[in-house]
Design an enzyme around this catalytic site. Structure first.
Site, mmCIF file in Angstrom:
data_model
loop_
_atom_site.group_PDB
_atom_site.id
_atom_site.type_symbol
_atom_site.label_atom_id
_atom_site.label_comp_id
_atom_site.label_asym_id
_atom_site.label_seq_id
_atom_site.Cartn_x
_atom_site.Cartn_y
_atom_site.Cartn_z
ATOM 1 N N ASP A 39 12.195 23.259 -31.431
ATOM 2 C CA ASP A 39 13.106 22.172 -31.814
ATOM 3 C C ASP A 39 14.571 22.561 -31.820
ATOM 4 O OD1 ASP A 39 13.022 23.879 -34.005
ATOM 5 O OD2 ASP A 39 13.162 22.251 -35.469
ATOM 6 N N CYS A 46 0.846 -1.201 0.000
ATOM 7 C CA CYS A 46 0.000 0.000 0.000
ATOM 8 C C CYS A 46 0.870 1.236 0.000
ATOM 9 C CB CYS A 46 -0.930 0.002 1.210
ATOM 10 S SG CYS A 46 -0.060 0.194 2.774
ATOM 11 N N ASP A 91 7.432 27.741 -31.981
ATOM 12 C CA ASP A 91 8.533 28.260 -32.778
ATOM 13 C C ASP A 91 8.131 28.080 -34.242
ATOM 14 O OD1 ASP A 91 11.282 28.911 -33.626
ATOM 15 O OD2 ASP A 91 11.364 26.779 -34.110
#
Length: 699
Positions: free
Chosen positions: A588, A15, A399
């Protein structure tokens, strides 16, 4: 002293209290800088000075649990098969009608209590010894009370109305619940196993003109690997011979096979189509794309979402609170004049129903399943906080170059001067650019494919101006407005990138060629879909304001930040955040890294730079803007499942504990409800696997 991070498997956790105790013990160990324990995966990740499996295992064992190397063959002892569960249920079933003689009930119940139930005593004792509590302690105390009460009654001559059924059925049902839960958790972690299974063990290597089958560990960088039709590609590399179609779906989420020819890159783990490929090896082992994907998914699954840390805090005091509630129930019934056996049974029911297991599994089960689904869709999760935050984004910032556009110029207009044929203009320009690697030259050459080539000589590069060559004895130049100015010519200035072809001998412009960075096919659809979802859009670019505004109009983007230096991009993100937006940034390049880090959620393209991926929380394995919508959609689905799981986990206890305390739930029913709560939470999390990305519909 060197800092290391190691992952270990942990056995015996049942648990959230168990996971919390192991994590606390590891964090308190000398030299440990950080530790995270994942209940759903039964794993721990520890970072510290001179860490080793041995030192970490010692801490785990001292806390009352078992540690195993992830590569080890010994399975955790609690992962037992269904045979044990079936036997426990078979022995408990005759006790339910309470028609058996008392002595036979005692024998069956004792076998179940101290045989099948011994695991609860062992784990409960370890918890108590550490001055902590867990589900096993609650089960051990509760069922022992029911067994002891029944045994005392039997010893005093009361052979009817015994409670052996309660203790035995509770243990059998809990074992059933744990078995189902383990099976479900194994399914939740299937993504890692599926990815790891993609890695072939051998490769067909061509050395000295001969092909030989070698273990992957013997392959070296630069080796030529031969991939036959239908085979799985063994290494990351570059095609040096052959053409084919390659299925990269399990790595990138791209459903369609991708055409591969000489100089194209291929990913280890992808499946070759109907062509023979010879691949030059460029990455091996830990540096391969597949290994990096596996590490990212493992890292994400081991991490904790912010909401999970809150659950950990709740779980820490939950078990003591339940023990107090059970004691108050027992005392309350006695004070109300109830018989001892009724007070004891109601207290047992409180202990049994109050299982914190579902609470501990609510978040990690959804996260583990969700990250696996994301990986299959081509979305890699670097940290859980990003995945949990993504669904709240109300502004997505892109971008421009390489993200919304293809990142390479294409010819958009060919405008010949009067008396000049369009094809002649393009053929002359292509002859001048023959052999050049300049992006604009490549665009011209692509546009001129299919035209009859023109022979050219005396090729020259004109730095900062353009290029020149001699064709049919005449000198031609192709370049920008600075070239025209140098030649004493002029042309109307227009937005965008343009080149002019000049016949030097005649001192006249033969025409102009316009270039633009073409939009990705799904860019406009992505922006439209985000608008449908009520999410704003913005674009960051270093391009001129005129070009940026034109691109934004074509796509329907709301806001534009143009003529930005790399350091300005992070400032634009901060501006949007100050305006009250939750910002997701998509980029990127190296210059996007500050903005990716500054955003609430950074989303990088795997086709970009490593710096961008390092700064982002999510990575898209293929350069499709529509994956951004998928990432936000999946985040919403996962978050919804977490909320549903937490609601049900708390609801079981909020409703169940008072009912048990009031005597409206027998321990047997409480045990069934408790086992069902854990299974239902994990099963609900597994429903995330029905999710499908944009264009495929949601399940």
């Amino acid at each position: 002293m060197s800092v290391r991070t190691i992952d270990i498997a942990i056995g015996g956790m049942s648990c959230a209290g168990c996971a919390s105790r192991v994590e606390k013990a590891l964090k308190a160990a000398p030299g440990v800088a950080s530790a995270e324990v994942n209940l759903a995966l039964a794993r721990a990740r520890i970072t510290g000075e001179e860490m080793s499996f041995g030192s970490a295992a010692g801490v785990v064992e001292k806390a009352g649990y078992h540690a195993y190397p992830l590569a080890g063959s010994a399975p955790p002892p609690e992962k037992k098969g269904g045979a044990e569960v079936l036997l426990a249920l078979a022995l408990a079933a005759p006790l339910v009608p309470m028609a058996l003689p008392g002595w036979l009930q005692f024998i069956l119940a004792t076998i179940i209590q101290f045989g099948f139930g011994w695991r609860f005593y062992r784990a409960g004792w370890n918890a108590a010894r550490a001055l902590s509590g867990n589900m096993d302690l609650l089960i051990a105390i509760g069922t022992t009370a029911a067994w002891g009460l029944s045994t005392g009654m039997l010893a005093n001559g009361h052979a009817t109305h015994l409670y052996y059924d309660s203790s035995s059925v509770v243990i059998a049902l809990v074992l059933l619940g744990k078995w189902l839960e383990t099976r479900a958790k194994n399914q939740a972690g299937a993504a890692i196993r599926a990815l790891a299974a993609l890695r072939p063990e051998t490769a067909r290597v061509r050395r000295n003109g001969e092909d030989q089958e070698l273990p992957l560990t013997k392959v070296k960088l630069g080796d030529l690997v031969v991939v036959k039709p239908g085979e799985r590609i063994a290494v990351d590399g570059r095609v040096v011979e052959g053409t084919s179609q390659v299925d990269e779906s399990l790595l990138t989420g791209e459903s369609m096979p991708v055409a591969k020819a000489v100089s194209d890159r291929v990913i280890g783990g992808a499946v070759n189509g109907d062509g023979l490929l010879v691949v030059e090896t460029t990455a091996l082992g830990a540096e391969s794309t597949l290994s990096r994907i596996v590490r990212l998914v493992e890292s994400a699954q081991m991490g904790k979402a912010p909401v999970e840390r809150l659950v950990d805090k709740v779980s820490a005091w939950f078990v003591p609170a339940v023990l107090i509630a059970a004691a108050l129930t027992f005392a309350g019934w006695l004070l109300a004049g109830a018989p001892l056996n009724q007070a004891a049974i109601d207290a047992v029911a409180v202990l049994v129903i109050a299982c914190p297991c579902a609470l501990g599994l609510a978040t990690p089960a959804a996260m583990v399943t969700g990250t696996g689904v994301a990986a299959r869709a081509g979305i890699l999760v670097k940290n859980m906080a990003a995945l949990e935050t993504a669904h709240r984004a109300d502004m997505v910032v892109f971008d421009k170059t390489g993200t919304l556009t293809l990142g390479e110029p294409t010819v958009t207009e060919i405008l010949p001067a009067p008396g000049v044929e369009r094809d002649d203009l393009l053929a002359l320009a292509a002859a001048i650019q023959a052999g050049s690697s300049h992006p604009l030259a490549k665009a011209v050459l692509r546009a001129a494919e299919g035209l009859a080539p023109r022979a050219a000589s005396d090729h020259r590069t004109l730095p900062g101006l353009g290029a020149a060559a001699t064709i049919d004895g005449r000198e031609y130049r192709l370049g920008n407005q600075r070239l025209l100015a140098e030649l004493g010519l002029s042309a109307k200035s227009q937005a965008g990138t343009r080149s002019w072809l000049v016949d030097v001998a005649e001192h006249r412009i033969l025409g102009e060629i316009a270039f633009a960075d073409a939009l990705k096919p799904t860019a406009a659809g992505t922006i439209a879909r985000l608008k449908e979802l009520g999410i704003g859009t913005a674009m960051l670019t270093g391009d001129s304001a005129a070009i940026a505004e034109c691109t934004a109009r074509d796509l329907g983007i709301d806001r534009v930040f143009a003529e930005l230096l790399p350091e300005d991009k992070a400032g634009a993100i901060e501006t949007l955040r100050r305006d009250g937006h939750v910002v997701a940034m998509v980029g990127d390049g190296v210059n996007d890294a500050p903005a990716l880090a500054a955003a609430d959620v950074g989303i990088a393209l795997a086709t970009g730079t490593d710096v961008a991926m390092e700064a982002a929380g999510l990575t898209l394995m293929r350069p499709d803007p529509l994956l951004v919508v998928d990432a936000l959609s999946l985040s919403k689905r996962i978050t919804a499942k977490i909320r549903q799981n937490l609601f049900w986990a708390f609801a079981y206890n909020v409703i169940g504990i008072p009912l048990a305390a009031l005597g409206w739930l027998s321990p047997m029913i409480a045990g069934g409800a408790m086992a069902f709560s854990s299974v239902s939470v994990v099963t609900n999390a597994l429903l995330i696997r029905r999710w499908k990305g944009e264009g495929q519909g949601e399940g």
